[in-house]
Motif scaffolding. Structure first.
Motif, PDB file in Angstrom:
ATOM      1  N   LYS A   1       0.683  -1.269   0.023  1.00 23.36           N
ATOM      2  CA  LYS A   1       0.296  -0.212  -0.041  1.00 23.36           C
ATOM      3  C   LYS A   1       1.204   1.367   0.546  1.00 23.36           C
ATOM      4  N   THR A   2       1.630   1.470   0.524  1.00 25.52           N
ATOM      5  CA  THR A   2       2.472   3.139   0.884  1.00 25.52           C
ATOM      6  C   THR A   2       3.740   2.861   0.783  1.00 25.52           C
ATOM      7  N   VAL A   3       4.122   1.909   0.509  1.00 21.30           N
ATOM      8  CA  VAL A   3       5.648   1.396  -0.395  1.00 21.30           C
ATOM      9  C   VAL A   3       5.574   1.225  -2.004  1.00 21.30           C
ATOM     10  N   MET A   4       5.019   0.514  -2.137  1.00 19.48           N
ATOM     11  CA  MET A   4       4.824   0.463  -3.847  1.00 19.48           C
ATOM     12  C   MET A   4       3.355   1.558  -4.735  1.00 19.48           C
ATOM     13  N   ILE A   7      14.908 -16.199   6.146  1.00 19.10           N
ATOM     14  CA  ILE A   7      15.988 -15.288   6.568  1.00 19.10           C
ATOM     15  C   ILE A   7      16.579 -15.016   5.215  1.00 19.10           C
ATOM     16  N   LEU A   8      16.614 -16.002   4.278  1.00 25.94           N
ATOM     17  CA  LEU A   8      17.069 -16.446   2.493  1.00 25.94           C
ATOM     18  C   LEU A   8      16.419 -15.872   1.979  1.00 25.94           C
ATOM     19  N   LEU A   9      15.088 -15.702   2.094  1.00 28.18           N
ATOM     20  CA  LEU A   9      14.827 -15.573   0.743  1.00 28.18           C
ATOM     21  C   LEU A   9      13.302 -14.165   0.595  1.00 28.18           C
ATOM     22  N   TYR A  10      13.569 -13.188   1.822  1.00 28.70           N
ATOM     23  CA  TYR A  10      12.549 -12.639   2.322  1.00 28.70           C
ATOM     24  C   TYR A  10      13.976 -11.157   0.755  1.00 28.70           C
ATOM     25  N   ARG A  11      14.892 -10.570   0.821  1.00 33.48           N
ATOM     26  CA  ARG A  11      14.738  -9.784   0.292  1.00 33.48           C
ATOM     27  C   ARG A  11      14.615 -10.090  -1.010  1.00 33.48           C
ATOM     28  N   PRO A  12      14.699 -11.353  -1.964  1.00 31.38           N
ATOM     29  CA  PRO A  12      14.528 -11.678  -2.616  1.00 31.38           C
ATOM     30  C   PRO A  12      13.306 -11.885  -3.367  1.00 31.38           C
ATOM     31  N   ILE A  13      12.183 -11.994  -2.636  1.00 35.26           N
ATOM     32  CA  ILE A  13      10.786 -11.669  -2.499  1.00 35.26           C
ATOM     33  C   ILE A  13      10.251 -10.646  -2.623  1.00 35.26           C
ATOM     34  N   TYR A  14      10.797  -9.457  -1.674  1.00 38.95           N
ATOM     35  CA  TYR A  14      10.565  -7.978  -1.500  1.00 38.95           C
ATOM     36  C   TYR A  14      11.135  -7.459  -2.974  1.00 38.95           C
ATOM     37  N   LYS A  15      12.412  -7.757  -3.220  1.00 34.50           N
ATOM     38  CA  LYS A  15      12.387  -7.022  -4.875  1.00 34.50           C
ATOM     39  C   LYS A  15      11.623  -7.738  -5.245  1.00 34.50           C
ATOM     40  N   ALA A  16      11.069  -8.511  -6.319  1.00 33.09           N
ATOM     41  CA  ALA A  16      10.404  -9.069  -7.125  1.00 33.09           C
ATOM     42  C   ALA A  16       8.803  -8.220  -7.198  1.00 33.09           C
ATOM     43  N   MET A  17       8.234  -8.893  -5.257  1.00 31.45           N
ATOM     44  CA  MET A  17       7.293  -7.950  -5.539  1.00 31.45           C
ATOM     45  C   MET A  17       7.137  -6.404  -5.744  1.00 31.45           C
ATOM     46  N   TYR A  18       9.013  -5.382  -5.901  1.00 31.35           N
ATOM     47  CA  TYR A  18       8.794  -4.168  -5.706  1.00 31.35           C
ATOM     48  C   TYR A  18       8.571  -3.901  -7.295  1.00 31.35           C
ATOM     49  N   GLN A  19       9.246  -4.632  -8.433  1.00 27.08           N
ATOM     50  CA  GLN A  19       9.394  -5.077 -10.020  1.00 27.08           C
ATOM     51  C   GLN A  19       8.612  -5.167 -10.265  1.00 27.08           C
ATOM     52  N   THR A  20       6.968  -6.034  -9.542  1.00 24.79           N
ATOM     53  CA  THR A  20       6.437  -6.182 -10.727  1.00 24.79           C
ATOM     54  C   THR A  20       5.242  -5.217 -10.879  1.00 24.79           C
ATOM     55  N   THR A  21       5.890  -3.591 -10.154  1.00 26.82           N
ATOM     56  CA  THR A  21       4.750  -2.736 -10.677  1.00 26.82           C
ATOM     57  C   THR A  21       5.317  -1.353 -10.052  1.00 26.82           C
ATOM     58  N   THR A  34       3.177  13.639  -2.641  1.00 31.11           N
ATOM     59  CA  THR A  34       3.041  13.372  -3.917  1.00 31.11           C
ATOM     60  C   THR A  34       2.011  11.990  -3.817  1.00 31.11           C
ATOM     61  N   LYS A  35       0.742  11.891  -3.755  1.00 31.71           N
ATOM     62  CA  LYS A  35       0.769  10.892  -3.561  1.00 31.71           C
ATOM     63  C   LYS A  35       0.657  10.041  -4.412  1.00 31.71           C
ATOM     64  N   VAL A  36       0.547   9.026  -5.146  1.00 30.64           N
ATOM     65  CA  VAL A  36       0.612   7.884  -5.999  1.00 30.64           C
ATOM     66  C   VAL A  36      -0.040   6.513  -6.264  1.00 30.64           C
ATOM     67  N   THR A  37      -1.170   6.215  -6.818  1.00 36.11           N
ATOM     68  CA  THR A  37      -1.585   5.194  -6.147  1.00 36.11           C
ATOM     69  C   THR A  37      -2.236   4.107  -7.369  1.00 36.11           C
ATOM     70  N   LYS A  38      -1.549   3.103  -8.070  1.00 39.42           N
ATOM     71  CA  LYS A  38      -1.668   2.021  -9.275  1.00 39.42           C
ATOM     72  C   LYS A  38      -2.965   1.226  -8.633  1.00 39.42           C
ATOM     73  N   THR A  39      -3.612   0.712 -10.034  1.00 39.66           N
ATOM     74  CA  THR A  39      -4.536   0.278 -10.352  1.00 39.66           C
ATOM     75  C   THR A  39      -3.804  -0.754 -11.131  1.00 39.66           C
ATOM     76  N   ILE A  40      -3.258  -2.662 -10.550  1.00 39.45           N
ATOM     77  CA  ILE A  40      -2.141  -3.037 -11.352  1.00 39.45           C
ATOM     78  C   ILE A  40      -3.482  -3.937 -12.061  1.00 39.45           C
ATOM     79  N   ASN A  41      -2.511  -4.386 -12.912  1.00 41.83           N
ATOM     80  CA  ASN A  41      -3.136  -5.465 -14.266  1.00 41.83           C
ATOM     81  C   ASN A  41      -3.760  -7.084 -13.487  1.00 41.83           C
ATOM     82  N   SER A  42      -3.927  -7.866 -13.778  1.00 42.91           N
ATOM     83  CA  SER A  42      -4.561  -9.746 -13.594  1.00 42.91           C
ATOM     84  C   SER A  42      -2.943  -9.922 -13.219  1.00 42.91           C
ATOM     85  N   SER A  43      -2.924 -10.378 -14.565  1.00 41.12           N
ATOM     86  CA  SER A  43      -1.228 -10.857 -14.157  1.00 41.12           C
ATOM     87  C   SER A  43      -0.283 -10.193 -12.509  1.00 41.12           C
TER      88      SER A  43
END
Length: 512
Positions: free
Chosen positions: A267-270, A316-330, A397-406
């Motif tokens: 909600k807040t970062v992405m 511990i091992l996967l949080y950073r890769p997971i959140y990087k992928a989340m951020y890059q998705t949008t 500045t407030k940015v709100t993204k409405t993302i696609n299905s994929s």
């Protein structure tokens, strides 16, 4: 005989689970609506500070949970499990309902955040006494060798409570207009809880006391001073500390990262649309929740330790890769904008005779179906643009993204993976804690490490991690969005090491 005991335990679980689920629902509404609440109960001139203040108030409810654990845990070991968590249910429900009745900051000023804080503290105290009572109550009804399976049903209640809070919010939003929800509709989920509390109270009223506790009481074997015996006894204190630093501390941060931090991050970062985030998280929780039962059952077969430690290690091992992928998705920098569809609509909002806001609303469309609304607000006083403490124009500045299905399904998958980590650390932990302590001081002894681990280490996570992200962004760090993860990774790593070295399989049979 076994069939009869199993039938009886379903009644116990349904009564305990419903009450505990409602308490979590009450607790999580506040977190789920943090973005809206920050504009209602705190000064509106600094949105970031208001949001951080809301998260801090949310965290305050967690910080007092250990005190609730001590107070109600002592009561539970002195007078019984049943009556104690009847009181916690009514206290939690009343506090939640009243939060929905508090006038806004504009109406009563400083008293608004003060009243919210007081009610959050009452909620925290109530939850501090609720969970230990429910887990102990179910475990003491469970057949030998099946505590992991039966108590794992209690473990689902926190996630189910969060899920129901999201659904109630989504339904309320869909019924009301955006303006109506923002003005008063956000109060409805708080009011709804009073109905659920009444139903749960009626069910719990007819429950019997735990047979194990009733037997100990009839034989005169209950504790006269549970606090002294729990924490004044060096042998028992050692297990309290081991439970905290070797299990619940890491479990707490993994739990809150996988559900709450994931929600706040989207909600807040992405900047993803709030309703899309709530729905995506809800779907991930539906798919993930059955695994609480799976890992609880599995812990009866192979032991609690390696399932919980495995969940922490994966996080511990996967949080950073997971959140990087989340951020890059949008990430809009990775998408192609349809420039000719961009629209800018200027408007003026008068605050008073000397102040006004100049607002520019920009809508953008992207090739992949993503749409973006960017609202830029320039604050003007006496004809001049206000500047911040660094001498720059004061612009929100407030940015709100409405993302696609994929993109939505990708985010659901990435959150689902985090929920699996949650089920691994959380599914077996109720049975693990109950088995560590004797009946006469069990409620008190297990409640404290659970609520310190979850209330202090877990509850502070949204505020601390959001602060890390904000600081890194201000410092110009290109991967600022990952900085908040160092807190849960660090806490989970320390807990993993202590747990692997000091937790012994024999602990599971100490008081079985």
């Amino acid at each position: 005989m076994k069939e009869k005991s199993t039938k009886g335990i379903w009644k116990v679980i349904s009564a305990s689970s419903m009450g505990t689920m409602i308490e979590w629902y009450d607790f999580y509404i506040f977190g789920s609506l943090a973005v809206v609440i920050s504009t209602k109960f705190f000064p509106s001139d600094n949105p970031t500070a208001a949001f951080l203040s809301t998260l801090a108030t949310f965290a305050a409810g967690f910080v007092v949970r250990p005190f609730g654990a001590l107070f109600f845990g002592r009561l539970g070991d002195l007078i019984g499990r049943k009556y104690t968590f009847m009181v916690t249910l009514l206290l939690m429900g009343g506090a939640t309902f009243l939060i929905g009745c508090i006038p806004s900051y504009e109406s009563i000023g400083f008293f608004a955040p003060l009243l919210v804080l007081v009610l959050r503290l009452l909620q925290g105290l109530a939850l501090g006494g609720e969970y230990g009572g429910a887990a102990t109550y179910v475990a003491e009804h469970a057949p030998a060798g099946q505590k992991g399976y039966w108590t794992s049903w209690i473990q689902t209640t926190a996630t189910v409570g969060l899920f129901i809070s999201l659904m109630v919010i989504l339904i309320t939003k869909s019924v009301l207009s955006k303006e109506a929800f923002d003005e008063w509709g956000w109060r409805v989920p708080f009011w709804v809880s009073i109905i659920m509390v009444f139903v749960s109270y009626m069910i719990r009223k007819n429950m019997d006391e735990s047979p194990v506790f009733a037997k100990a009481k009839s034989e005169g074997k209950t504790s006269t001073n549970p606090l002294k015996e729990s924490f004044g006894n060096k042998y028992n204190l050692k297990f309290v500390l081991l439970a905290l630093f070797g299990a619940t501390m890491g479990q707490g941060v993994v739990w809150y990262t996988g559900q709450f931090y994931a929600m706040n991050f989207m909600k807040t970062v992405m900047g993803v649309d709030s309703s899309q985030v709530d729905m995506s998280l809800g779907i991930a929780l539906i798919f993930g929740t059955p695994f609480f039962i799976v890992f609880g059952w599995l812990s009866d077969k192979i032991g609690r330790k390696y399932i919980m430690m495995g969940g922490m290690l994966l996080a511990i091992l996967l949080y950073r890769p997971i959140y990087k992928a989340m951020y890059q998705t949008t990430d809009l920098a990775l998408k192609t904008e349809i420039v000719e569809q961009t629209k800018v609509v200027p408007s003026i909002k008068e605050i008073d005779a000397t102040k006004l806001d100049s607002i520019y609303t920009t809508t953008k469309a992207y090739v992949d179906g993503t749409t973006v609304e960017e609202i830029k607000t320039i604050h003007i006083e006496n004809g001049k643009v206000l500047v911040d403490d660094k001498g720059k124009d004061k612009v929100d500045t407030k940015v709100t993204k409405t993302i696609n299905s994929s993109d939505r399904w990708m985010l659901i998958f990435l959150v689902f993976i985090q929920v699996i980590f949650v089920t691994m650390v959380y599914g077996p932990i109720a049975a693990f804690l109950v088995e560590m302590f004797p009946v006469k001081i069990r409620y008190t002894s297990m409640s404290l490490p659970y609520h310190v681990g979850n209330g202090i280490f877990g509850g502070l996570l949204p505020a601390i991690s959001t602060y890390f992200v904000t600081s890194a962004k201000d410092a110009g760090n290109p991967e600022f969005y990952l900085e908040g993860l160092w807190y849960p990774i660090g806490i989970a790593a320390v807990c993993f090491v202590i747990g692997m070295i000091y937790i012994d399989k024999k602990i599971n049979t100490l008081h079985d």
